[in-house]
Design a protein around this motif. Sequence first.
Motif, PDB file in Angstrom:
ATOM      1  N   ALA A  70       3.636   7.788   6.697  1.00  0.00           N
ATOM      2  CA  ALA A  70       2.228   7.373   6.812  1.00  0.00           C
ATOM      3  C   ALA A  70       1.625   7.901   8.107  1.00  0.00           C
ATOM      4  N   ALA A  71       2.370   7.802   9.192  1.00  0.00           N
ATOM      5  CA  ALA A  71       1.879   8.250  10.498  1.00  0.00           C
ATOM      6  C   ALA A  71       1.580   9.739  10.499  1.00  0.00           C
ATOM      7  N   LYS A  72       2.470  10.527   9.903  1.00  0.00           N
ATOM      8  CA  LYS A  72       2.241  11.967   9.846  1.00  0.00           C
ATOM      9  C   LYS A  72       0.942  12.284   9.114  1.00  0.00           C
ATOM     10  N   LEU A  73       0.746  11.674   7.953  1.00  0.00           N
ATOM     11  CA  LEU A  73      -0.456  11.949   7.160  1.00  0.00           C
ATOM     12  C   LEU A  73      -1.721  11.481   7.875  1.00  0.00           C
ATOM     13  N   MET A  74      -1.640  10.320   8.519  1.00  0.00           N
ATOM     14  CA  MET A  74      -2.815   9.779   9.217  1.00  0.00           C
ATOM     15  C   MET A  74      -3.189  10.660  10.398  1.00  0.00           C
ATOM     16  N   GLY A  82       0.812  -1.215   0.000  1.00  0.00           N
ATOM     17  CA  GLY A  82       0.000   0.000   0.000  1.00  0.00           C
ATOM     18  C   GLY A  82       0.843   1.263   0.000  1.00  0.00           C
ATOM     19  N   SER A  83       0.143   2.404  -0.056  1.00  0.00           N
ATOM     20  CA  SER A  83       0.812   3.704  -0.146  1.00  0.00           C
ATOM     21  C   SER A  83       0.441   4.573   1.052  1.00  0.00           C
ATOM     22  N   TRP A  84       1.160   5.684   1.186  1.00  0.00           N
ATOM     23  CA  TRP A  84       0.829   6.658   2.228  1.00  0.00           C
ATOM     24  C   TRP A  84      -0.583   7.209   2.016  1.00  0.00           C
ATOM     25  N   ASP A  85      -0.886   7.555   0.763  1.00  0.00           N
ATOM     26  CA  ASP A  85      -2.210   8.119   0.476  1.00  0.00           C
ATOM     27  C   ASP A  85      -3.319   7.139   0.818  1.00  0.00           C
ATOM     28  N   GLU A  86      -3.117   5.863   0.488  1.00  0.00           N
ATOM     29  CA  GLU A  86      -4.149   4.865   0.769  1.00  0.00           C
ATOM     30  C   GLU A  86      -4.414   4.771   2.273  1.00  0.00           C
ATOM     31  N   ALA A  87      -3.360   4.800   3.073  1.00  0.00           N
ATOM     32  CA  ALA A  87      -3.515   4.742   4.526  1.00  0.00           C
ATOM     33  C   ALA A  87      -4.241   5.980   5.042  1.00  0.00           C
ATOM     34  N   ARG A  88      -3.814   7.143   4.582  1.00  0.00           N
ATOM     35  CA  ARG A  88      -4.424   8.400   5.027  1.00  0.00           C
ATOM     36  C   ARG A  88      -5.888   8.473   4.626  1.00  0.00           C
ATOM     37  N   GLU A  89      -6.177   8.054   3.405  1.00  0.00           N
ATOM     38  CA  GLU A  89      -7.549   8.139   2.906  1.00  0.00           C
ATOM     39  C   GLU A  89      -8.473   7.154   3.620  1.00  0.00           C
ATOM     40  N   TRP A  90      -7.931   6.054   4.090  1.00  0.00           N
ATOM     41  CA  TRP A  90      -8.741   5.111   4.876  1.00  0.00           C
ATOM     42  C   TRP A  90      -9.197   5.774   6.180  1.00  0.00           C
ATOM     43  N   VAL A  91      -8.285   6.518   6.815  1.00  0.00           N
ATOM     44  CA  VAL A  91      -8.644   7.271   8.025  1.00  0.00           C
ATOM     45  C   VAL A  91      -9.723   8.304   7.693  1.00  0.00           C
ATOM     46  N   GLU A  92      -9.556   8.999   6.587  1.00  0.00           N
ATOM     47  CA  GLU A  92     -10.542  10.012   6.203  1.00  0.00           C
ATOM     48  C   GLU A  92     -11.906   9.383   5.931  1.00  0.00           C
ATOM     49  N   TYR A  93     -11.922   8.267   5.210  1.00  0.00           N
ATOM     50  CA  TYR A  93     -13.177   7.575   4.911  1.00  0.00           C
ATOM     51  C   TYR A  93     -13.898   7.184   6.202  1.00  0.00           C
ATOM     52  N   CYS A  94     -13.150   6.696   7.180  1.00  0.00           N
ATOM     53  CA  CYS A  94     -13.767   6.211   8.419  1.00  0.00           C
ATOM     54  C   CYS A  94     -14.165   7.338   9.369  1.00  0.00           C
ATOM     55  N   ASN A  95     -13.360   8.399   9.450  1.00  0.00           N
ATOM     56  CA  ASN A  95     -13.469   9.302  10.592  1.00  0.00           C
ATOM     57  C   ASN A  95     -13.899  10.727  10.271  1.00  0.00           C
ATOM     58  N   THR A  96     -13.799  11.159   9.022  1.00  0.00           N
ATOM     59  CA  THR A  96     -14.208  12.527   8.705  1.00  0.00           C
ATOM     60  C   THR A  96     -15.732  12.598   8.627  1.00  0.00           C
ATOM     61  N   GLU A  97     -16.309  13.567   9.337  1.00  0.00           N
ATOM     62  CA  GLU A  97     -17.773  13.609   9.458  1.00  0.00           C
ATOM     63  C   GLU A  97     -18.457  13.961   8.147  1.00  0.00           C
ATOM     64  N   LYS A  98     -18.016  15.018   7.504  1.00  0.00           N
ATOM     65  CA  LYS A  98     -18.675  15.450   6.268  1.00  0.00           C
ATOM     66  C   LYS A  98     -17.796  16.474   5.574  1.00  0.00           C
ATOM     67  N   GLY A  99     -18.193  16.806   4.348  1.00  0.00           N
ATOM     68  CA  GLY A  99     -17.534  17.889   3.641  1.00  0.00           C
ATOM     69  C   GLY A  99     -16.426  17.484   2.702  1.00  0.00           C
ATOM     70  N   THR A 100     -16.027  16.197   2.695  1.00  0.00           N
ATOM     71  CA  THR A 100     -15.001  15.737   1.759  1.00  0.00           C
ATOM     72  C   THR A 100     -15.580  14.630   0.884  1.00  0.00           C
ATOM     73  N   THR A 101     -14.913  14.389  -0.226  1.00  0.00           N
ATOM     74  CA  THR A 101     -15.380  13.353  -1.153  1.00  0.00           C
ATOM     75  C   THR A 101     -15.442  11.995  -0.476  1.00  0.00           C
ATOM     76  N   LEU A 102     -14.453  11.675   0.360  1.00  0.00           N
ATOM     77  CA  LEU A 102     -14.438  10.361   1.010  1.00  0.00           C
ATOM     78  C   LEU A 102     -15.495  10.250   2.103  1.00  0.00           C
ATOM     79  N   ALA A 103     -15.767  11.336   2.818  1.00  0.00           N
ATOM     80  CA  ALA A 103     -16.855  11.314   3.795  1.00  0.00           C
ATOM     81  C   ALA A 103     -18.192  11.114   3.087  1.00  0.00           C
ATOM     82  N   GLU A 104     -18.355  11.763   1.947  1.00  0.00           N
ATOM     83  CA  GLU A 104     -19.589  11.605   1.169  1.00  0.00           C
ATOM     84  C   GLU A 104     -19.685  10.200   0.576  1.00  0.00           C
TER      85      GLU A 104
END
Length: 526
Positions: free
Chosen positions: A230-234, A165-187
């Motif tokens: 990865a940790a920094k981005l997450m 995997g990549s740094w972006d994939e790890a970071r985006e997984w966090v965003e998909y799970c935890n960002t409430e709204k307002g981003t493409t992955l939250a939507e």
Amino acid sequence: MARKPQPHFLPILFFIIFFVSGPIVSLEAQSQAGKPQVTRIKLDVERQVGEIDPKIYGNFIEHLGRCIYGGIYDPASPLANEKGFRRDVIEAVKKLKVTVLRWPGGNFASGYHWRDGVGPRELRPRRLELAWKTIETNQVGTNEFVEFCRLVGAEPYICVNLGTGSWDEAREWVEYCNTEKGTTLAELRASHGYPQPHRVKYWALGNEMDGSWQMGHRNAEDYAKFALEAAKLMKWTDPSIKLVACGSSTFGRGWTDWNRTVLNYLRDYADYIAIHTYLNNRRNDFPSFMAATLDVEDRIKIIEGLILEAMSQTRRREPIYIAYDEYNVWYRAFEDKGLEETYNLEDALVIATFLNVFVRNAHIVKMANMAQLVNVIAPIRTTEKGLWLQTIYYPLMLFANYCHGRSLQVYVDGPAYKTETRAAVPYLDVSAAFRPETNELIINVVNRSEKETMPAEIISQWGEFEGKAIVAEVNGPDIKAENEPGVEKVRVNQSEIEIKGDRIRYQFPPHSYTMIRAKLRLPALR
């Protein structure tokens, strides 16, 4: 999860810190001449090691064999609920009080791409799965995993792919799970039927990256540099998350160097360092098998020293802890048997000694995950008609239900035996906890002797026992006794004993794990 358990290695580095915590064993009692027949177990509720974190009673599920498909998830079964999860498994897991559940791996995590497992099931790709040489259908993904966690009352703990995997994939997984709204992955998550964020708190920075069997295996410095980014981005995506760095899964030459390097790079971002251990009794040597977790305790103390070293070079105030996020007995069933190990009584006793180690080191071990939960090297086994409980289910159930509060220092003075690698192994392996809100003392004792009953005096050095103590004993007819569907040779037997004064006298049966829960009457002032 390593493909094969690793041999034991008894390190001597950092010997000076071995006695910071844990049971204090009288050297006089260990001598072979004139050893006492009665073990003295001294406890003082004010001599505390640390708060026992409920997360030490965690577990682990991986896309491997019948753990998930045919284990927790079986939509074709008449025992499944409307979501496809086995109702009987849910109830058995609830009784086990699983606090935190790790997923999706294990080795599987290093080839898993989370986007394959979200969205409409009929559109999810079928992938060749390289870790365990199967086809992954992706019918259980992130959202199903979180749903299962909510059903059983466990915190979700996700291991990101730092192999392929990549740094972006790890970071985006966090965003998909935890960002409430307002981003493409939250939507995107909302469009999948989950408008509210999952708020996944615990995230592992890859799995067993020190192992040559791992996809994307790196040396310590390369892994640490990659994991740091990865940790920094997450954490920039969600500063509230807790990150778990890959520590050792093998304990041969150079294992301390791996941990030191990882901690030095990740000390400002990692909240835990993960350790894995699988034990075995290939030699059919019961006394040595019963002593095997002494190596585990040594490793914990060495890693604690490495953590202290790393913390001395950072300004962060938040501590770094140990997550023992894979442990079990494993040596009889591999890929050809779907890793469906059948456990016996001696395995259950080793699990109890693992848990004793975690309790004795409660100040530094703040998470532990038995591997795994269902069917695959697991306490729970399913059939088409129901399930049955393996021997290792019972010690974990007792600890998880009752052993909470504050870990106590324990002084043990009693007979010991020799092994090839240990000069003195106490026959009684002991941990203890105190719950100040109820004045309850919990004493956990494993009798490592196959043949002998071990008499003991449990002595309270502050406060007196009163009322009745509840005694729960895990035992069976012999050390090789196994459970099977409809037959429970190893189980919990419960009784009560009258207690009074400052000591409890008890006879611990051969090859047994015993939990004693007793109330204390404490003086008003010290």
